[in-house]
Motif scaffolding. Sequence first.
Motif: not given
Length: 92
Positions: A25-27, A32-45, A54-64
């Motif tokens: 996300l930072a790459a 703006d990755a500073s406004r995105i929180e990421v958590s992971v539990a059992d391989g689920e992001v 809306a395009a950025q929501t899709r891009e972030a999901e694709d990258r995740a």
Amino acid sequence: MGFAGEPDIPVRADEQILEEVTAGLAADGALDASRIEVSVADGEVRLTGFVDTAAQTREAEDRAARPLGVRHVRNDLRIMVPGEPIATETGH
């Protein structure tokens, strides 16, 4: 091994997945990755926070979803409306 017809997804430590998702996300200079929180539990992001479009929501999901071991991405990103205060998950 997965059920019949399901692909086998390698198991990796959540910490490894978190590091790779965060770095991905930072790459992306368009996010703006500073406004995105990421958590992971059992391989689920899970993605929470704010993006501009809306395009950025899709891009972030694709990258995740890219790192090896990600089983599912829950995209709870919100589009930030200019001039509106940022609400927290508790509503305060």
